[in-house]
Write a protein that holds these residues in place. Sequence first.
Motif, PDB file in Angstrom:
ATOM      1  N   THR A  66      18.066 -57.927  11.878  1.00 38.82           N
ATOM      2  CA  THR A  66      19.141 -56.953  11.654  1.00 38.82           C
ATOM      3  C   THR A  66      19.003 -56.270  10.291  1.00 38.82           C
ATOM      4  N   PHE A  67      18.430 -56.975   9.286  1.00 38.55           N
ATOM      5  CA  PHE A  67      18.215 -56.339   7.993  1.00 38.55           C
ATOM      6  C   PHE A  67      17.182 -55.225   8.098  1.00 38.55           C
ATOM      7  N   PHE A  68      16.071 -55.509   8.732  1.00 40.41           N
ATOM      8  CA  PHE A  68      14.998 -54.521   8.791  1.00 40.41           C
ATOM      9  C   PHE A  68      15.294 -53.367   9.744  1.00 40.41           C
ATOM     10  N   PHE A  69      16.081 -53.607  10.766  1.00 43.80           N
ATOM     11  CA  PHE A  69      16.279 -52.567  11.774  1.00 43.80           C
ATOM     12  C   PHE A  69      17.681 -51.983  11.777  1.00 43.80           C
ATOM     13  N   GLN A  70      18.336 -51.923  10.615  1.00 44.67           N
ATOM     14  CA  GLN A  70      19.572 -51.157  10.482  1.00 44.67           C
ATOM     15  C   GLN A  70      19.207 -49.672  10.477  1.00 44.67           C
ATOM     16  N   ARG A  71      20.081 -48.849  10.985  1.00 44.91           N
ATOM     17  CA  ARG A  71      19.769 -47.419  11.081  1.00 44.91           C
ATOM     18  C   ARG A  71      19.437 -46.780   9.725  1.00 44.91           C
ATOM     19  N   PRO A  72      20.176 -47.058   8.651  1.00 48.51           N
ATOM     20  CA  PRO A  72      19.810 -46.417   7.372  1.00 48.51           C
ATOM     21  C   PRO A  72      18.494 -46.937   6.778  1.00 48.51           C
ATOM     22  N   LYS A  73      18.024 -48.086   7.245  1.00 43.72           N
ATOM     23  CA  LYS A  73      16.809 -48.669   6.673  1.00 43.72           C
ATOM     24  C   LYS A  73      15.584 -48.507   7.556  1.00 43.72           C
ATOM     25  N   SER A  88       9.821 -48.707   8.663  1.00 48.00           N
ATOM     26  CA  SER A  88       8.622 -48.141   9.281  1.00 48.00           C
ATOM     27  C   SER A  88       7.493 -48.011   8.270  1.00 48.00           C
ATOM     28  N   PHE A  89       7.791 -47.611   7.040  1.00 48.94           N
ATOM     29  CA  PHE A  89       6.742 -47.533   6.028  1.00 48.94           C
ATOM     30  C   PHE A  89       6.237 -48.922   5.654  1.00 48.94           C
ATOM     31  N   PHE A  90       7.132 -49.900   5.501  1.00 47.03           N
ATOM     32  CA  PHE A  90       6.732 -51.245   5.104  1.00 47.03           C
ATOM     33  C   PHE A  90       5.872 -51.901   6.188  1.00 47.03           C
ATOM     34  N   LEU A  91       6.353 -51.910   7.420  1.00 44.26           N
ATOM     35  CA  LEU A  91       5.592 -52.528   8.501  1.00 44.26           C
ATOM     36  C   LEU A  91       4.344 -51.718   8.847  1.00 44.26           C
ATOM     37  N   GLY A  92       4.434 -50.398   8.715  1.00 40.35           N
ATOM     38  CA  GLY A  92       3.243 -49.565   8.907  1.00 40.35           C
ATOM     39  C   GLY A  92       2.190 -49.848   7.851  1.00 40.35           C
ATOM     40  N   GLY A  93       2.620 -50.075   6.625  1.00 38.57           N
ATOM     41  CA  GLY A  93       1.682 -50.432   5.559  1.00 38.57           C
ATOM     42  C   GLY A  93       1.000 -51.757   5.834  1.00 38.57           C
ATOM     43  N   ILE A  94       1.753 -52.710   6.362  1.00 37.34           N
ATOM     44  CA  ILE A  94       1.154 -53.995   6.724  1.00 37.34           C
ATOM     45  C   ILE A  94       0.116 -53.797   7.828  1.00 37.34           C
ATOM     46  N   LEU A  95       0.447 -52.972   8.783  1.00 39.04           N
ATOM     47  CA  LEU A  95      -0.489 -52.694   9.873  1.00 39.04           C
ATOM     48  C   LEU A  95      -1.751 -52.007   9.367  1.00 39.04           C
ATOM     49  N   LEU A 141      13.585 -50.060   1.166  1.00 43.73           N
ATOM     50  CA  LEU A 141      14.361 -51.127   1.800  1.00 43.73           C
ATOM     51  C   LEU A 141      15.266 -51.860   0.825  1.00 43.73           C
ATOM     52  N   PHE A 142      14.739 -52.179  -0.356  1.00 44.97           N
ATOM     53  CA  PHE A 142      15.452 -53.057  -1.271  1.00 44.97           C
ATOM     54  C   PHE A 142      16.082 -52.325  -2.446  1.00 44.97           C
ATOM     55  N   LYS A 143      16.259 -51.011  -2.339  1.00 43.68           N
ATOM     56  CA  LYS A 143      16.829 -50.277  -3.473  1.00 43.68           C
ATOM     57  C   LYS A 143      18.278 -50.667  -3.761  1.00 43.68           C
ATOM     58  N   SER A 144      18.980 -51.204  -2.802  1.00 44.90           N
ATOM     59  CA  SER A 144      20.360 -51.629  -3.061  1.00 44.90           C
ATOM     60  C   SER A 144      20.406 -52.933  -3.862  1.00 44.90           C
ATOM     61  N   PHE A 145      19.300 -53.688  -3.893  1.00 41.00           N
ATOM     62  CA  PHE A 145      19.258 -54.938  -4.646  1.00 41.00           C
ATOM     63  C   PHE A 145      18.829 -54.741  -6.093  1.00 41.00           C
TER      64      PHE A 145
END
Length: 132
Positions: free
Chosen positions: A57-64, A69-76, A97-101
Amino acid sequence: MITITEFQKIGVGITGFGIFFVLFGILLYFDSVLLAFGNILFLAGLAIIIGLRRTFTFFFQRPKLKGTSFFLGGILVVLFRWPVIGMILETYGFVTLFKSFFPTVFGFLGTISNIPGLSKFFQHYAENGSAV
């Protein structure tokens, strides 16, 4: 105080090893095997720490979704042995992804200057403008 289970402690260790392998892979001129192994360990450790459902749910929230997609695409892309391009994509996705932290992390780092040895170092650094 927050209690941490033994399972979560293992997850913290796996995440730490993942970060270590990513940094070591960057140090060794973007070794794609170390970067891929580090990415897999980081994601597995994160899933162990907070649980599979919360991770999903963290990774697949609509605003994130853009950051995900960039993070998992980079891993791929790293897995396809283009490590420099993959790490650039991952870095952008991680920041998105983590700019709110980041305010919380910087606030914590600001309190480190209250530690006796480091506060003298920071005062010396602030006065002279040089760490040497």
